[in-house]
Motif scaffolding. Structure first.
Motif, short mmCIF file in Angstrom:
data_model
loop_
_atom_site.label_atom_id
_atom_site.label_comp_id
_atom_site.label_asym_id
_atom_site.label_seq_id
_atom_site.Cartn_x
_atom_site.Cartn_y
_atom_site.Cartn_z
N ARG A 7 135.01 17.95 -67.34
CA ARG A 7 134.63 17.25 -67.90
C ARG A 7 134.59 17.31 -69.62
O ARG A 7 135.18 16.05 -70.28
N GLU A 10 138.36 15.91 -70.43
CA GLU A 10 137.99 14.76 -70.22
C GLU A 10 137.88 13.95 -71.66
O GLU A 10 138.36 12.44 -71.94
N LEU A 11 136.97 13.74 -71.52
CA LEU A 11 136.75 13.26 -73.31
C LEU A 11 136.91 12.99 -74.06
O LEU A 11 137.00 12.91 -75.45
N ALA A 13 140.21 13.85 -73.89
CA ALA A 13 141.91 13.60 -73.75
C ALA A 13 142.61 15.16 -73.80
O ALA A 13 144.10 14.40 -74.96
N ARG A 14 142.81 16.23 -73.19
CA ARG A 14 143.55 16.58 -73.42
C ARG A 14 143.18 17.97 -72.22
O ARG A 14 142.28 17.86 -71.42
N ASP A 23 136.36 20.20 -80.13
CA ASP A 23 136.26 18.91 -78.95
C ASP A 23 135.25 19.49 -78.13
O ASP A 23 134.60 18.97 -77.58
#
Length: 406
Positions: A7, A10-11, A13-14, A23
């Motif tokens: 998750r 996903e947040l 975007a890597r 991140d």
């Protein structure tokens, strides 16, 4: 709601193996602190499995700040410092620029912030930044991290733009637009006020006598000439011949100082001031500039409605500001606010903690100059000249107008 490593990826975007401390930190702050704490072990295992373990110092700092948040003991500064210690979160203040919250950033600010984050990620990958030292608040590491950001902010991008310059220019434009809007709002309110007050005769004799004194003051060094020049922005050889125009320009300068960089009276040094006098002048101008639209409107409303003889000491002016409510008509009166109720002037006064002594201090140089102008007398009471002229000067300032006096 628990987070897991996927998750977080996903947040951000890597992929997992490219996630940064920033991140992970930002992801942890998207959920309640108790959930974030419960998620820490799983996120850590997921990153370890992906070959991106981060560091024990980071995980310890994350746990510490989340516990502090969960205990309602963390300040905004605590969280901000933790984010910045990730090594890729820009400092909240860099030089003269202050980053807005993400949701409030302009398109330009969002672009520059993203570019700076990318630059910091590159420097981190090159080993130029050590986040563990930042987390430990190492002085040398913190200074180097700030210097790294300042160098980027003041260096030209490939397209020629300098981030610091374009961001400050944008802020200046925003400020000027907001100031113009406040001027327009206040101008409409004062025009409505003066329509209700009615005619205020111009005292010709008093105006002529006051203007003669003012010409003498401006022509010689020292107080009050120096301060009049700094506020009015005119030297002795630039004064208008018309007495009303002279008086109103100087009175308007008391509300909105214009400055006169090249003025220097006889016996004064290159800076234009005698020993210590320039500092006093600067302090007086700074105090005047700190008075806001709402404050001026409160004062001019009380004086215009009260008429000649109204008390106008600095303490009185501070009280008028304290008691002013634009939605309730004139200070001290009950009932309908009249047409003035159409203006949302309360928005100009956003400080709920009113400091009357500080406000009084801001108005001290104002009342001193009003006495010099003849707008108030030696007893700090409004004169007929002040009743006519101060509202006109205020209207002139907010209209950005050089029109002939009313």
């Amino acid at each position: 709601m628990n987070l897991d490593a996927d998750r977080v990826a996903e947040l951000a975007a890597r992929p997992l193996n490219e996630l940064t401390r920033r991140d992970v930190a930002l992801a942890l702050l998207t959920v309640p602190s108790a959930d974030a704490l419960a998620s820490l072990p799983g996120i850590r295992r997921g990153l370890l499995a992906a070959g991106n373990p981060l560091s024990a110092v980071f995980w310890s700092s994350a746990e510490a700040v989340l516990h502090k948040i969960d205990d309602s003991a963390a300040t905004v500064g605590d969280v901000r410092t933790w984010l910045e210690a990730t090594g890729t979160e820009p400092n909240g203040i860099i030089g003269l620029h202050v980053w807005d919250e993400q949701s409030e950033r302009s398109q330009l600010a969002a672009e520059m912030h993203t570019r700076l984050v990318s630059h910091l990620e590159e420097r981190l990958a090159e080993g130029e930044t050590d986040p563990d030292l930042l987390a430990a608040a190492d002085p040398a590491a913190c200074r180097a991290y700030i210097a790294l950001q300042e160098r980027w902010m003041t260096s030209a991008l490939p397209d020629g733009r300098v981030p610091m310059d374009v961001l400050l220019d944008e802020k200046d434009e925003e400020f000027l637009a907001e100031w113009d809007a406040a001027d327009a709002e206040a101008l409409a309110a004062i025009q409505d006020l003066l329509d209700r007050v009615g005619d205020r005769p111009r005292p010709a004799g008093d105006l002529q006598a006051a203007s003669a004194r003012l010409r003498e003051y401006v022509a010689r060094p020292g107080w009050p000439g120096r301060l009049l020049v700094e506020c009015g922005g005119m030297r002795a050889d630039e004064l208008p011949a018309d007495d009303a125009e002279l008086w109103l320009r100087l009175a308007a300068g008391v509300v909105s100082p214009q400055g006169s960089d090249d003025w220097a009276g006889p016996g004064e040094g290159p800076s234009g001031g005698l020993d210590g006098e320039l500092d006093e002048t600067d302090s007086a101008v700074a105090a005047i500039c700190a008075i806001e639209h709402f404050d001026w409107l409160a004062v001019i409303t009380a004086l215009a409605v009260g008429g000649p003889g109204t008390s106008a000491s600095a303490a009185d002016l501070a009280e008028y500001v304290r008691d002013y409510d634009p939605d309730e008509g004139e200070p001290g009166e009950d009932g309908d606010a009249g047409d003035g109720g159409d203006y949302d002037l309360g928005d100009l006064d956003e400080d709920e903690d009113f400091d009357e002594l500080t406000m009084e201090g801001l108005f001290l140089p104002v009342t001193s100059l009003w006495q010099v102008l003849g707008a108030i007398d030696d007893e700090d009471c409004l004169t007929p000249l002040g009743w006519w002229g101060l509202p006109e000067a205020m209207r002139r300032v907010w209209a950005h107008s050089g029109d002939a006096p009313g």
